[in-house]
Design an enzyme around this catalytic site. Structure first.
Site, PDB file in Angstrom:
ATOM      1  CG  HIS A 187      -4.893  -7.442  -4.213  1.00 46.81           C
ATOM      2  ND1 HIS A 187      -5.211  -6.111  -4.007  1.00 46.81           N
ATOM      3  CD2 HIS A 187      -5.935  -7.965  -4.919  1.00 46.81           C
ATOM      4  CE1 HIS A 187      -6.370  -5.845  -4.576  1.00 46.81           C
ATOM      5  NE2 HIS A 187      -6.831  -6.953  -5.133  1.00 46.81           N
ATOM      6  CD  GLU A 190      -1.658  -5.724  -2.470  1.00 47.17           C
ATOM      7  OE1 GLU A 190      -2.285  -5.811  -1.393  1.00 47.17           O
ATOM      8  OE2 GLU A 190      -2.159  -5.226  -3.507  1.00 47.17           O
ATOM      9  CG  HIS A 311      -5.160  -4.334   0.398  1.00 45.54           C
ATOM     10  ND1 HIS A 311      -5.486  -4.941  -0.791  1.00 45.54           N
ATOM     11  CD2 HIS A 311      -6.218  -4.566   1.225  1.00 45.54           C
ATOM     12  CE1 HIS A 311      -6.670  -5.518  -0.699  1.00 45.54           C
ATOM     13  NE2 HIS A 311      -7.144  -5.297   0.515  1.00 45.54           N
ATOM     14  CD  GLU A 386      -3.753  -0.272  -0.646  1.00 42.53           C
ATOM     15  OE1 GLU A 386      -2.634  -0.819  -0.803  1.00 42.53           O
ATOM     16  OE2 GLU A 386      -4.784  -0.622  -1.268  1.00 42.53           O
TER      17      GLU A 386
END
Length: 430
Positions: A187, A190, A311, A386
């Site tokens: 992504h 990020e 992420h 994350e």
């Protein structure tokens, strides 16, 4: 011609053709709202709104009743948005009257282009070509230890470049070393994820800490800091909040590359609208990035025992599955590794991670790389991190200040050390 030279010439060509930059997207007077659905009917309204216009940007997926969703709304769309919220009796809360002003208050510190070789460090973020030059330099300066690898291609012709690290040789005691695969930046917005990946590369090559040296010497590492290069470049040149690839789809661009993998593709937690940030694409592996990277990983089948995907943000550690609440058959082992890993991430700075299986811990999300690796490539340990900041950090979420790169990466490496130790104790590297 060597891979290094081929990639260097390709990189120079891309840089030359990209010299004319597009006008940078700004979010002056855009508003950010937090909304929350109380029933299925309200959730359906939000799902219809997502992807309906590029002037209404959802920062969270629309998956669960009761979950907070951050939405950025262009000034001219505010009356329409508020009318829809009022008509559907959806509760909302204004988070920012000027998103651009809120974003400008965060100092990301991007390095000046072209100064990345010897000076490459983790006090600032880097553009793609500088990181690629740094990777090439590592391969040149560490022959037999660092090998430049091309994990795939992009729609705009860039390489998905990474390194294979075999410190101390590819074998130990006459046997091939177990493999650990790490991809980051799928992504585009990020930024902390690629920065943390390059920090790990550097530590594997330079650290004198005994536990990190053992981590480098006992395993073969495959690290790809930028799994979505086109998108990452676009976040630097045009739109800092861009998430997807850059493939054109009618009047919209890009698919979500972490909803595009060919494992239970588009069953749940993704959108069929090309304007949505969670657009799954017209078909599984429609994006050349995911297709080519999957082929590269397939070529390593049997050589990789642990798969990691980086992420941001929310401070979660996640494992399969995303398409169903059904748990993996080795879920007890996942839980054991998970517990050791989040305990380790907390020790240095007190950072608290939570998580679990993707479907229950955050939301349903089919077509992710971690699920594909686990479900099709016999990689029995696959995790998604994350990274910082917490889920409540709305504006620093995708724009983590550069001063946090090192601490976020240090605690990540602490966690990976504990994870690898636990995975080894369970026999997955045997």
């Amino acid at each position: 011609m060597s891979l290094t030279k081929c990639l260097l010439f390709a990189l120079l060509a891309i840089v030359a053709t990209a010299s004319v930059s597009a006008e940078r997207v700004r979010y002056d007077n855009y508003r950010m709202y937090k909304v929350n659905s109380e029933n299925a009917q309200q959730l359906a309204v939000l799902k219809d709104l997502e992807g309906s216009s590029d002037s209404i940007m959802f920062l969270d997926g629309v998956h669960l009743v009761g979950a907070d969703i951050q939405i950025v709304v262009a000034p001219h769309k505010v009356p329409d948005f508020l009318e829809i919220m009022g008509r559907s009796e959806i509760k909302y809360e204004l988070q920012s009257r000027d998103v651009q002003k809120s974003l400008d208050e965060i100092d990301e510190k991007v390095a000046i282009k072209g100064r990345a070789t010897k000076a490459y460090n983790w006090a600032q973020y880097y553009e793609l070509d500088d990181t690629y030059v740094w990777l090439q330099t590592l391969a040149q300066e560490n022959p037999g230890v660092v090998t430049l690898i091309e994990g795939g291609k992009t729609y705009q012709g860039r390489s998905i470049l990474g390194v294979k690290i075999t410190r101390g040789g590819a074998k130990k005691n006459g046997k091939e070393k177990p493999g650990i695969f790490l991809e980051a930046g799928i992504h585009a917005r990020e930024w902390i994820a690629p920065a943390a990946a390059t920090y790990i590369i550097n530590q594997l090559l330079t650290s004198e800490v005994e536990s990190i040296k053992e981590l480098a010497e006992n395993y073969t590492w495959y690290v790809l800091p930028h799994a979505n290069p086109d998108g990452y470049v676009y976040t630097h040149t045009t739109d800092r909040m861009w998430r997807k690839t850059r493939t054109p789809y009618g009047s919209c661009f890009g698919a979500d590359p972490n909803r595009n993998w060919g494992f239970h593709w588009n069953e749940v937690g993704a959108s069929s609208s090309a304007c949505s940030d969670t657009y799954a694409g017209p078909s599984a592996f429609s994006e050349i990035e995911t297709l080519s990277l999957s082929k590269f990983i397939e070529g390593l089948k049997g050589k990789v025992q642990l798969y990691l995907s980086l992420h941001a943000y929310s401070q979660y550690l996640l494992y399969p599955y995303g398409h169903t609440a059904d748990l993996p058959d080795n879920v007890a082992d996942f839980e054991q590794v998970f517990n050791a890993s989040i305990a380790a991430v907390n020790k240095r700075y007190g950072t608290k991670y939570t998580g679990g299986n993707i479907y229950d811990a955050i939301y349903p999300a089919a077509g992710a790389s971690v699920d594909w690796a686990y479900g099709t490539q016999d990689v029995r340990m696959a995790f998604c991190y994350e990274l910082r900041p917490s889920s409540k950090s709305y504006f620093t979420g995708f724009k983590l200040p550069a001063e946090q790169i090192v601490p976020a990466s240090e605690e990540l490496l602490d966690s990976i050390l504990a994870m690898v130790t636990e995975v080894k104790s369970l026999g997955y590297f045997d």
